[in-house]
Design a protein around this motif. Structure first.
Motif, PDB file in Angstrom:
ATOM      1  N   MET A   1       0.802  -1.151  -0.071  1.00  0.00           N
ATOM      2  CA  MET A   1      -0.081   0.115  -0.037  1.00  0.00           C
ATOM      3  C   MET A   1       0.927   1.386   0.135  1.00  0.00           C
ATOM      4  SD  MET A   1      -2.903   1.262   2.634  1.00  0.00           S
ATOM      5  CE  MET A   1      -4.400   0.631   2.175  1.00  0.00           C
ATOM      6  N   SER A   2       0.552   2.246  -0.898  1.00  0.00           N
ATOM      7  CA  SER A   2       1.249   3.393  -1.016  1.00  0.00           C
ATOM      8  C   SER A   2       0.900   4.469   0.115  1.00  0.00           C
ATOM      9  CB  SER A   2       1.172   4.019  -2.210  1.00  0.00           C
ATOM     10  OG  SER A   2       0.047   4.592  -2.620  1.00  0.00           O
ATOM     11  N   VAL A   3       1.756   5.477   0.207  1.00  0.00           N
ATOM     12  CA  VAL A   3       1.539   6.478   1.330  1.00  0.00           C
ATOM     13  C   VAL A   3       0.260   7.089   0.882  1.00  0.00           C
ATOM     14  CG1 VAL A   3       2.225   8.660   2.249  1.00  0.00           C
ATOM     15  CG2 VAL A   3       3.640   6.867   2.063  1.00  0.00           C
ATOM     16  N   ALA A   4       0.222   7.500  -0.438  1.00  0.00           N
ATOM     17  CA  ALA A   4      -1.216   8.244  -0.886  1.00  0.00           C
ATOM     18  C   ALA A   4      -2.196   7.243  -0.511  1.00  0.00           C
ATOM     19  CB  ALA A   4      -0.749   8.561  -2.321  1.00  0.00           C
ATOM     20  N   GLU A   5      -2.123   6.035  -0.882  1.00  0.00           N
ATOM     21  CA  GLU A   5      -3.443   5.313  -0.720  1.00  0.00           C
ATOM     22  C   GLU A   5      -3.828   5.321   0.910  1.00  0.00           C
ATOM     23  OE1 GLU A   5      -2.437   1.418  -2.126  1.00  0.00           O
ATOM     24  OE2 GLU A   5      -2.926   1.875  -4.123  1.00  0.00           O
ATOM     25  N   ALA A   6      -2.621   4.981   1.722  1.00  0.00           N
ATOM     26  CA  ALA A   6      -2.929   5.123   3.260  1.00  0.00           C
ATOM     27  C   ALA A   6      -3.632   6.237   3.653  1.00  0.00           C
ATOM     28  CB  ALA A   6      -1.729   4.708   3.940  1.00  0.00           C
ATOM     29  N   ARG A   7      -3.358   7.348   2.966  1.00  0.00           N
ATOM     30  CA  ARG A   7      -3.928   8.696   3.139  1.00  0.00           C
ATOM     31  C   ARG A   7      -5.097   9.035   2.579  1.00  0.00           C
ATOM     32  NH1 ARG A   7      -0.612  13.391   4.557  1.00  0.00           N
ATOM     33  NH2 ARG A   7       1.038  12.748   5.954  1.00  0.00           N
ATOM     34  N   HIS A   8      -5.648   8.017   1.912  1.00  0.00           N
ATOM     35  CA  HIS A   8      -6.926   8.407   1.164  1.00  0.00           C
ATOM     36  C   HIS A   8      -6.890   9.599   0.303  1.00  0.00           C
ATOM     37  CE1 HIS A   8      -8.505   5.000   2.918  1.00  0.00           C
ATOM     38  NE2 HIS A   8      -8.219   5.224   4.308  1.00  0.00           N
ATOM     39  N   ALA A   9      -5.691   9.878  -0.478  1.00  0.00           N
ATOM     40  CA  ALA A   9      -5.451  10.959  -1.290  1.00  0.00           C
ATOM     41  C   ALA A   9      -4.604  10.846  -2.498  1.00  0.00           C
ATOM     42  CB  ALA A   9      -4.781  12.236  -0.426  1.00  0.00           C
ATOM     43  N   THR A  10      -4.852  11.624  -3.520  1.00  0.00           N
ATOM     44  CA  THR A  10      -3.966  11.425  -4.510  1.00  0.00           C
ATOM     45  C   THR A  10      -2.403  11.529  -4.163  1.00  0.00           C
ATOM     46  OG1 THR A  10      -4.042  13.654  -5.000  1.00  0.00           O
ATOM     47  CG2 THR A  10      -5.659  12.614  -6.133  1.00  0.00           C
ATOM     48  N   ILE A  11      -1.436  11.193  -5.124  1.00  0.00           N
ATOM     49  CA  ILE A  11      -0.042  11.132  -4.901  1.00  0.00           C
ATOM     50  C   ILE A  11       0.296  12.611  -4.848  1.00  0.00           C
ATOM     51  CG2 ILE A  11       2.297  10.834  -5.917  1.00  0.00           C
ATOM     52  CD1 ILE A  11       0.884   8.324  -7.176  1.00  0.00           C
ATOM     53  N   SER A  12      -0.123  13.879  -5.748  1.00  0.00           N
ATOM     54  CA  SER A  12       0.205  14.788  -5.537  1.00  0.00           C
ATOM     55  C   SER A  12      -0.365  15.549  -4.340  1.00  0.00           C
ATOM     56  CB  SER A  12      -0.284  15.786  -6.829  1.00  0.00           C
ATOM     57  OG  SER A  12      -1.866  15.566  -6.841  1.00  0.00           O
ATOM     58  N   ARG A  13      -1.357  15.361  -3.697  1.00  0.00           N
ATOM     59  CA  ARG A  13      -1.919  15.779  -2.594  1.00  0.00           C
ATOM     60  C   ARG A  13      -1.172  15.457  -1.260  1.00  0.00           C
ATOM     61  NH1 ARG A  13      -4.177  20.340  -1.158  1.00  0.00           N
ATOM     62  NH2 ARG A  13      -2.561  20.008   0.455  1.00  0.00           N
ATOM     63  N   THR A  14      -0.504  13.973  -1.373  1.00  0.00           N
ATOM     64  CA  THR A  14       0.445  13.390  -0.490  1.00  0.00           C
ATOM     65  C   THR A  14       1.556  14.115  -0.380  1.00  0.00           C
ATOM     66  OG1 THR A  14      -1.016  11.304  -0.583  1.00  0.00           O
ATOM     67  CG2 THR A  14       1.244  11.241   0.418  1.00  0.00           C
ATOM     68  N   ILE A  15       2.225  14.492  -1.602  1.00  0.00           N
ATOM     69  CA  ILE A  15       3.474  15.153  -1.661  1.00  0.00           C
ATOM     70  C   ILE A  15       3.340  16.447  -1.143  1.00  0.00           C
ATOM     71  CG2 ILE A  15       5.280  16.426  -3.220  1.00  0.00           C
ATOM     72  CD1 ILE A  15       4.662  13.619  -5.076  1.00  0.00           C
ATOM     73  N   ILE A  16       2.376  17.288  -1.395  1.00  0.00           N
ATOM     74  CA  ILE A  16       2.153  18.491  -0.940  1.00  0.00           C
ATOM     75  C   ILE A  16       1.877  18.642   0.621  1.00  0.00           C
ATOM     76  CG2 ILE A  16       0.380  20.399  -0.771  1.00  0.00           C
ATOM     77  CD1 ILE A  16       0.132  20.164  -4.030  1.00  0.00           C
ATOM     78  N   ASP A  17       0.981  17.462   1.261  1.00  0.00           N
ATOM     79  CA  ASP A  17       0.751  17.505   2.657  1.00  0.00           C
ATOM     80  C   ASP A  17       2.233  17.122   3.321  1.00  0.00           C
ATOM     81  OD1 ASP A  17      -1.886  18.225   2.389  1.00  0.00           O
ATOM     82  OD2 ASP A  17      -2.380  16.054   2.382  1.00  0.00           O
ATOM     83  N   LEU A  18       2.914  16.360   2.927  1.00  0.00           N
ATOM     84  CA  LEU A  18       4.266  15.775   3.559  1.00  0.00           C
ATOM     85  C   LEU A  18       5.223  16.916   3.547  1.00  0.00           C
ATOM     86  CD1 LEU A  18       4.471  12.172   1.754  1.00  0.00           C
ATOM     87  CD2 LEU A  18       4.054  12.819   4.337  1.00  0.00           C
ATOM     88  N   PHE A  19       5.305  17.747   2.394  1.00  0.00           N
ATOM     89  CA  PHE A  19       6.405  18.930   2.442  1.00  0.00           C
ATOM     90  C   PHE A  19       5.548  19.829   3.356  1.00  0.00           C
ATOM     91  CE2 PHE A  19       8.271  17.549  -1.620  1.00  0.00           C
ATOM     92  CZ  PHE A  19       9.279  17.870  -1.307  1.00  0.00           C
ATOM     93  N   HIS A  20       4.364  20.154   3.563  1.00  0.00           N
ATOM     94  CA  HIS A  20       3.777  21.189   4.670  1.00  0.00           C
ATOM     95  C   HIS A  20       4.228  20.495   5.960  1.00  0.00           C
ATOM     96  CE1 HIS A  20       0.494  22.879   6.812  1.00  0.00           C
ATOM     97  NE2 HIS A  20       1.077  23.952   6.171  1.00  0.00           N
ATOM     98  N   ASP A  21       3.870  19.345   6.181  1.00  0.00           N
ATOM     99  CA  ASP A  21       4.114  18.710   7.591  1.00  0.00           C
ATOM    100  C   ASP A  21       5.815  18.882   7.943  1.00  0.00           C
ATOM    101  OD1 ASP A  21       1.432  17.910   7.617  1.00  0.00           O
ATOM    102  OD2 ASP A  21       2.058  15.860   7.395  1.00  0.00           O
ATOM    103  N   ALA A  22       6.757  18.489   7.015  1.00  0.00           N
ATOM    104  CA  ALA A  22       7.814  18.949   7.210  1.00  0.00           C
ATOM    105  C   ALA A  22       8.431  20.125   7.469  1.00  0.00           C
ATOM    106  CB  ALA A  22       8.842  18.270   5.898  1.00  0.00           C
ATOM    107  N   TYR A  23       7.920  21.387   6.734  1.00  0.00           N
ATOM    108  CA  TYR A  23       7.881  22.519   6.737  1.00  0.00           C
ATOM    109  C   TYR A  23       7.377  22.966   8.332  1.00  0.00           C
ATOM    110  CZ  TYR A  23       7.528  27.491   6.732  1.00  0.00           C
ATOM    111  OH  TYR A  23       7.336  29.075   6.852  1.00  0.00           O
ATOM    112  N   LEU A  24       6.242  22.757   8.593  1.00  0.00           N
ATOM    113  CA  LEU A  24       5.869  22.976  10.191  1.00  0.00           C
ATOM    114  C   LEU A  24       6.726  22.351  11.064  1.00  0.00           C
ATOM    115  CD1 LEU A  24       1.862  22.226   9.667  1.00  0.00           C
ATOM    116  CD2 LEU A  24       3.256  24.534   9.866  1.00  0.00           C
ATOM    117  N   GLN A  25       7.221  21.107  10.862  1.00  0.00           N
ATOM    118  CA  GLN A  25       8.065  20.862  11.800  1.00  0.00           C
ATOM    119  C   GLN A  25       9.572  21.349  12.000  1.00  0.00           C
ATOM    120  OE1 GLN A  25       7.860  18.258  13.992  1.00  0.00           O
ATOM    121  NE2 GLN A  25       9.987  18.274  14.835  1.00  0.00           N
ATOM    122  N   ILE A  26       9.960  21.872  10.874  1.00  0.00           N
ATOM    123  CA  ILE A  26      11.279  22.769  10.694  1.00  0.00           C
ATOM    124  C   ILE A  26      10.878  24.041  11.673  1.00  0.00           C
ATOM    125  CG2 ILE A  26      12.683  24.164   9.384  1.00  0.00           C
ATOM    126  CD1 ILE A  26      12.362  21.733   7.372  1.00  0.00           C
TER     127      ILE A  26
END
Length: 100
Positions: A1-26
């Motif tokens: 199962m891919s990360v996008a599938e686990a999040r019930h989102a598209t790959i592009s939405r997942t990438i955007i969310d992951l970058f956003h999460d990383a930015y918030l963490q920084i």
């Protein structure tokens, strides 16, 4: 199962969310590192280190030139050890503050 599938989102939405999460963490880490509490702990740690360094210099001078007794040396060494313990405690507090 891919990360996008686990999040019930598209790959592009997942990438955007992951970058956003990383930015918030920084940003959170930067804020913690720059927080007044951490800055004060760093200042105290530095002061304790300098005190320990001065005690160590006094101990060497006393031992080498003034013929310090064993008791004098033991007291000075105990104070240096205490400074080292305080520094270690501050290091732990700063680490905990960063994780909180």
């Amino acid at each position: 199962m891919s990360v996008a599938e686990a999040r019930h989102a598209t790959i592009s939405r997942t990438i955007i969310d992951l970058f956003h999460d990383a930015y918030l963490q920084i940003e959170r880490e930067r804020e913690e590192r720059d927080s007044p509490t951490v800055q004060e702990l760093k200042r105290i740690r530095s002061e304790i280190w300098h005190i320990g360094h001065n005690i160590n210099q006094i101990a060497r001078l006393t031992n080498a030139e003034l013929g310090a007794t064993h008791e004098d040396t033991a007291i000075i060494n105990a104070n240096v050890d205490r400074c080292n313990q305080l520094i270690a405690g501050l290091d732990n507090l700063m680490s905990e503050e960063r994780r909180a």
